[in-house]
Design a protein around this motif. Sequence first.
Motif, PDB file in Angstrom:
ATOM      1  N   ALA A  15      -3.963  -1.592  -7.879  1.00  0.00           N
ATOM      2  CA  ALA A  15      -3.008  -0.777  -8.337  1.00  0.00           C
ATOM      3  C   ALA A  15      -3.372  -0.655  -9.836  1.00  0.00           C
ATOM      4  O   ALA A  15      -3.506   0.416 -10.336  1.00  0.00           O
ATOM      5  N   PHE A  34       6.429  -0.907  -8.921  1.00  0.00           N
ATOM      6  CA  PHE A  34       5.391  -1.867  -9.321  1.00  0.00           C
ATOM      7  C   PHE A  34       5.917  -3.227  -8.951  1.00  0.00           C
ATOM      8  O   PHE A  34       5.295  -3.959  -8.492  1.00  0.00           O
ATOM      9  N   TRP A  42       2.358   1.568  -3.334  1.00  0.00           N
ATOM     10  CA  TRP A  42       1.063   2.242  -4.212  1.00  0.00           C
ATOM     11  C   TRP A  42       0.891   3.655  -4.040  1.00  0.00           C
ATOM     12  O   TRP A  42       0.916   4.400  -5.369  1.00  0.00           O
ATOM     13  N   TYR A  57       0.942  -1.246  -0.104  1.00  0.00           N
ATOM     14  CA  TYR A  57      -0.045  -0.163  -0.017  1.00  0.00           C
ATOM     15  C   TYR A  57       0.788   1.330  -0.104  1.00  0.00           C
ATOM     16  O   TYR A  57       0.654   2.175  -0.602  1.00  0.00           O
ATOM     17  N   THR A  70      -2.377  -6.533  -3.851  1.00  0.00           N
ATOM     18  CA  THR A  70      -2.157  -5.205  -4.175  1.00  0.00           C
ATOM     19  C   THR A  70      -1.689  -4.757  -5.741  1.00  0.00           C
ATOM     20  O   THR A  70      -2.114  -3.663  -6.131  1.00  0.00           O
TER      21      THR A  70
END
Lengths: 112, 578
Positions: free
Chosen positions: B274, B260, B203, B200, B270
């Motif tokens: 995203a 990423f 992100w 998170y 996640t």
Amino acid sequence: MRRSRTEVTAYAGIVASVLATALVLAPSWHGSALVGALVLACVPAGAAVMCWVDSGEGFAQAGLTLVVSLAVFALGSAIMIWAAAWHPQALLALAGVGLASCLARLTRRVHR
Amino acid sequence: MTRRSMAPLALLALGLAAWAYALSQLSPLAIHSYGLLASAPIWFPLGLAALLAAFLIELVRPKPREWLLVACLVVLIVAIYTAAPIIYGGTPEYAWTYKHIGVAQSLGHYGRVTEPSNIYQRWPAFFAGVAGVSALGHVGPLSFAAWSPLAFELADALLVLGIFCQLVRERRVAFIAVLIYVGLISWIGQDYLSPQAFGYLLWLGIVVILLRWLRAPPAAPESRGRVARLRAWLLAGLEAPSETKPRHRLLAVALVAAIFFSVVAAHQLTPYMALAGVGALTLLGLVRPRWVWLLLAAIAAAYLAPRFSFVAENFGLVSSVNPVSNASGVKGAYYQGAEALTAWVCRGLAVSMWSLALLVIARRRRELGRVMIPAVLAFSPFALALVQNYGGEAIYRIYLFSAPWCALLIASELNELRSPLRRWLSVGVVCTVALFAGLQGLYGPIQVDSTAPDELAASVWLYDHVPHGSLIALPARNFPVGFVFDYNAYDVQFMPADYQITSNPWMDEGKLSEVNDWVASLGHRSAYVVVNLGMYSWSDFYGYPTGFKDLVRKIPTAPGWSVVYRNPDVTIYRMDVT
């Protein structure tokens, strides 16, 4: 003279790289090696990148320095695990990269 | 310094002192099932209220001092997230944190993946990073895991503040939004030492890059075609982003891809949250180049491909195509008494958050472009509910990923109220309600979320003394297990008597014959059964396992059961199958 965000990032990167290496390699009090390891995970790799690019905002600059550092630190660790070549001291190379990049950034400013 | 400029500083100091005094007077035994806010001395909520007031009073000033706002925010976050570790002697919260520690310990000890059937070891980036910090710091992850919520929340707040400052003209709005955000997400419990907390945070970093370097300029209005008209309506009022150089945009794409990849290698869910956000932004032309989404999707797919059959066979890719069912949380929960109160507070907070955000979007319908970026990011996480319930956790992840943008939408609207009195009254009410409702959600179940030092000591004894291959049987959750490097050398099993363990809790723990048969069915001739105070709290709070107290009452006189370890909080029995 007010320093630019990227210069401040470069100074922070230099301080963090030296401090992290010193604390990890020569812990001086209980817990200092952990502080060094956390600084190593949170600053040098991100500073190596963010001392060259300005995010246009101080909080974003600090945040990106942190995120890039954590991402690189985690990936570096994962690569060693995948390769079954676990040498965590090798992560100290991130401090070397951070130091070199940040010094180069500041040297470029002086030459200009 | 004037009296008015001194007030926030004084409140900050008073709030901190009241909070510290309250904690010094509080014993874990004094905390009852309604949680910390209801059990702590009055100085505890008053201290937090004073910290909130310091922030708000500074915010009302014509020229708020940013350093003081940051200080108030940091102190507030520190006060919120250090309370539990201080009360419980520095032990990590949540029993499930301990298995994460075990995975990191294992990777650090063996230096490689040793258990490919463990999903955590197949997504090892976060655990490897923790192992790296642990090795360089010469301490085990157990010694710093308790402070993980504090670290993640401070880092998240920094990133969120950075994003908000990019998106709004007035920095005051960014600070209001961060304060609302801190309250909204405090109950969600996704900040413990875990890959999802790490994912998170990363992100949020990706969003900073997207919004700083990859925002697309508003397209020239086109009047022809339905799609063009729809797009023009959606983006009306969109402000032009600051100019960026092509080499910076290229670097930004490279950074997004690298971060990423770290997210992809750390956590299963996640990356797809995203992708939903980036997909929605690129689809509307708010972020360019559009192929950045394809690049990220390719990275996620390339990582998943060799692990696809493992995930499909063990977990399933689609739990249901019913979004209501997927978003309905954990099945079979008890929802009475203390748990019901906390659950309803959290539900109320979630419904209010999304309702207010929708209201703001509706009010901006003639200039949707002004709110389109936060609106898209606030509601794109709902895409998860179309395919997955994620073991009942989907709704919590949706809430977490949605919260920052809802907070920004709400703060922007509040700041536009014309009357200063109404504006600041509304800001005060919203921030106070969000904070204290969020804190009830966070602190309400503190009895069942926390681990007492004696419980951890008992678990350490267990792993030091029980032979490899032994069955460790737990009548209820809420006992720390799995934090050792050789965690998979033990067979740790929860008795199937709780909906939070199994969808079919068939066992009545009060019938020792069922316990006996269950142990035999697992192929063991004996088991180490742990009973701790945390399990009492758990069964009182959640209503399951229903037979737990009967089990505890019957054990002392049952044949084949003997005490092997005891401390004030924990008794460990050895039982032999009869």
